[in-house]
Enzyme design. Structure first.
Site, PDB file in Angstrom:
ATOM      1  CG  ASP A 213      31.603  48.823  35.098  1.00 54.79           C
ATOM      2  OD1 ASP A 213      32.595  48.121  35.364  1.00 54.79           O
ATOM      3  OD2 ASP A 213      31.339  49.889  35.679  1.00 54.79           O
ATOM      4  CD  GLU A 214      37.075  47.575  35.031  1.00 54.84           C
ATOM      5  OE1 GLU A 214      37.788  48.578  35.130  1.00 54.84           O
ATOM      6  OE2 GLU A 214      36.921  46.750  35.940  1.00 54.84           O
TER       7      GLU A 214
HETATM    8  P1  TTP Z   1      32.570  49.055  39.404  1.00 55.39           P
HETATM    9  O1  TTP Z   1      32.954  49.655  38.091  1.00 55.39           O
HETATM   10  O2  TTP Z   1      33.641  48.673  40.348  1.00 55.39           O
HETATM   11  O3  TTP Z   1      31.610  50.053  40.190  1.00 55.39           O
HETATM   12  P2  TTP Z   1      30.458  50.998  39.656  1.00 55.39           P
HETATM   13  O4  TTP Z   1      30.393  51.009  38.175  1.00 55.39           O
HETATM   14  O5  TTP Z   1      29.189  50.640  40.344  1.00 55.39           O
HETATM   15  O6  TTP Z   1      30.882  52.414  40.202  1.00 55.39           O
HETATM   16  P3  TTP Z   1      32.053  53.391  39.704  1.00 55.39           P
HETATM   17  O7  TTP Z   1      31.378  54.636  39.231  1.00 55.39           O
HETATM   18  O8  TTP Z   1      32.911  53.612  40.883  1.00 55.39           O
HETATM   19  O9  TTP Z   1      32.773  52.666  38.592  1.00 55.39           O
HETATM   20  O10 TTP Z   1      31.700  47.763  39.161  1.00 55.39           O
HETATM   21  C1  TTP Z   1      30.779  47.627  38.082  1.00 55.39           C
HETATM   22  C2  TTP Z   1      29.545  46.869  38.515  1.00 55.39           C
HETATM   23  O11 TTP Z   1      29.910  45.565  38.967  1.00 55.39           O
HETATM   24  C3  TTP Z   1      28.801  47.512  39.659  1.00 55.39           C
HETATM   25  O12 TTP Z   1      27.865  48.482  39.223  1.00 55.39           O
HETATM   26  C4  TTP Z   1      28.161  46.339  40.345  1.00 55.39           C
HETATM   27  C5  TTP Z   1      29.084  45.186  40.068  1.00 55.39           C
HETATM   28  N1  TTP Z   1      29.896  44.882  41.282  1.00 55.39           N
HETATM   29  C6  TTP Z   1      29.408  43.939  42.190  1.00 55.39           C
HETATM   30  O13 TTP Z   1      28.352  43.340  41.970  1.00 55.39           O
HETATM   31  N2  TTP Z   1      30.143  43.700  43.329  1.00 55.39           N
HETATM   32  C7  TTP Z   1      31.319  44.357  43.611  1.00 55.39           C
HETATM   33  O14 TTP Z   1      31.939  44.113  44.661  1.00 55.39           O
HETATM   34  C8  TTP Z   1      31.801  45.323  42.655  1.00 55.39           C
HETATM   35  C9  TTP Z   1      33.079  46.080  42.918  1.00 55.39           C
HETATM   36  C10 TTP Z   1      31.052  45.553  41.513  1.00 55.39           C
HETATM   37 MG    MG Z   2      32.115  51.251  37.015  1.00 58.39          MG
END
Ligand code: TTP
Ligand code: MG
Length: 359
Positions: free
Chosen positions: A115-116
């Site tokens: 997601d980034e």
């Molecule tokens: P992140 O970008 O860390 O979190 P997020 O998108 O859910 O929330 P934020 O708005 O803070 O960015 O992670 C992206 C996805 O990766 C998240 O939706 C689920 C997955 N993930 C896991 O499965 N386990 C983990 O420990 C993390 C950090 C993320």
């Molecule tokens: Mg995220």
């Protein structure tokens, strides 16, 4: 001219995809992760939506703990939490959709997780032009996928990443070079990528909590304490990061195509025509990337109400021809024109095919 770098991170990604596809979740705390088994589950939370985060639930928390926090909240009269088992295929599709939009606007980007991504925005020439560009990009992503993201812009990858996290969800934070120091100083040292629990604990013994605190130490002090990471910590605390945004082309795990119709459709011929085009280009891409075939076929359908469904099948032996892929895709798509997969006879907004288990 200096660099301009962006960092895009989807908001509560897995949870947002589920909320989009199941409108009845609106307003509830939503937790994506392994089965909580009524508090006895042994897995962890993948992510949680922002309602659930208010209860102290987030990535990597034991799912049993999340269950407990939800029970406590409910007993106080709060809403019931919804636990959903992660359906990674769905999130992979959403991710591909988002980053294909991004890469059609920004020539050099480097995806660092599902997601980034880092974005090279130097071609915009000014920070204000870069801001305008990503503002439009955020709108386009939302319009096409119904998902929000947060974007940071700065003079390097690290500042951009920290800035993307600064105003979540749906944020846009721009840090021009002159603002780097004042932006960083009040932040916790944990905001620096690479500073984990262990380093933070060691620094706390020196009374260091913010980036301003760590700036008081010389690079020699930090190197004596942390070895070679000490110097990079010294640099990072000053906003120095020379890593370029590199266009990385990892070997694909999957190859797919999707299409959003200009007008939602119930016309099987229209859908089929798009699928045939996709099938041809997927088979070409499979060969181009040096694979000899694939075993899994995944179909994604988004209905007019944005509900998005994926259906897949996995074969014992790989297939490679367009004809074979067409047969399998047909098998997956037909039920969407019948009551089986489309009881409310909804029109289709988007259709996608993806192949996986490439060999
Ligand atoms: P992140 O970008 O860390 O979190 P997020 O998108 O859910 O929330 P934020 O708005 O803070 O960015 O992670 C992206 C996805 O990766 C998240 O939706 C689920 C997955 N993930 C896991 O499965 N386990 C983990 O420990 C993390 C950090 C993320
Ligand atoms: Mg995220």
């Amino acid at each position: 001219m200096g660099r301009i770098v962006g960092h895009l991170d989807m908001d509560a990604f897995f949870a947002s995809v589920e909320e989009r596809d199941r409108p009845y979740l609106k307003g509830s705390p939503v937790i994506i992760g392994s089965d909580p088994e009524e508090g006895k589950g042994r897995g962890v939370v993948s992510t949680a939506n922002y309602h659930a985060r208010k209860l102290g639930i987030g990535s990597a928390l034991p799912i049993s703990k999340a269950w407990q926090l939800c029970e406590d909240f409910r007993k106080e009269g709060g809403a019931r939490c919804v636990f959903i088992t992660a359906g990674i295929g769905k999130y992979t599709h959403a991710s591909q959709e988002v980053f294909s939009i991004v890469s059609s606007t920004i020539p050099v980007m480097s995806q660092s997780s599902i997601d980034e991504a880092s974005l090279d925005l130097t071609f915009c020439e000014t920070f204000s032009a870069a801001e305008e560009l990503v503002k439009n990009l955020k709108e386009e992503i939302y319009k096409k996928t119904n998902l929000t993201c947060s974007i940071g812009i700065g003079p390097n990858k690290m500042i951009a990443k920290i800035a993307s996290d600064f105003d979540k969800p749906d944020g846009l934070t721009v840090i021009v070079p002159e603002e780097v120091d004042s932006f960083l100083q009040p932040l916790s040292i944990r905001s620096i990528p690479g500073v984990g629990k262990v380093t933070a604990k060691a620094l706390k013994k020196w009374g260091v909590e913010t980036i301003a605190d760590v700036q008081h130490y010389s690079w020699q002090d930090l190197q004596n304490k942390f070895g070679k990471h000490g110097f990079s910590l010294w640099e990072r605390a000053r906003g120095i990061d020379a890593h370029p945004v590199e266009k990385r082309k990892a070997k694909s795990q999957s190859i797919g195509k999707h299409h959003t119709f200009n007008v939602d459709t119930k016309d099987i011929h229209e859908v089929y025509a798009v699928l045939q085009k996709h099938i041809k280009s997927i088979v070409k891409e499979v060969q181009k990337q040096g694979f000899s075939g694939f075993r899994t076929v995944v179909l994604t359908v988004r209905f007019e109400d944005f509900n998005t469904v994926t259906r897949s099948l996995t074969l014992d032996a790989p297939i490679c021809s367009a004809k074979a892929l067409e047969l399998k895709t047909t098998k997956l798509v037909l039920p969407f024109f019948e009551k089986t997969e489309n009881p409310k006879n909804l029109a289709i907004r988007l259709i996608g095919v993806r192949v996986e288990k490439l060999t």
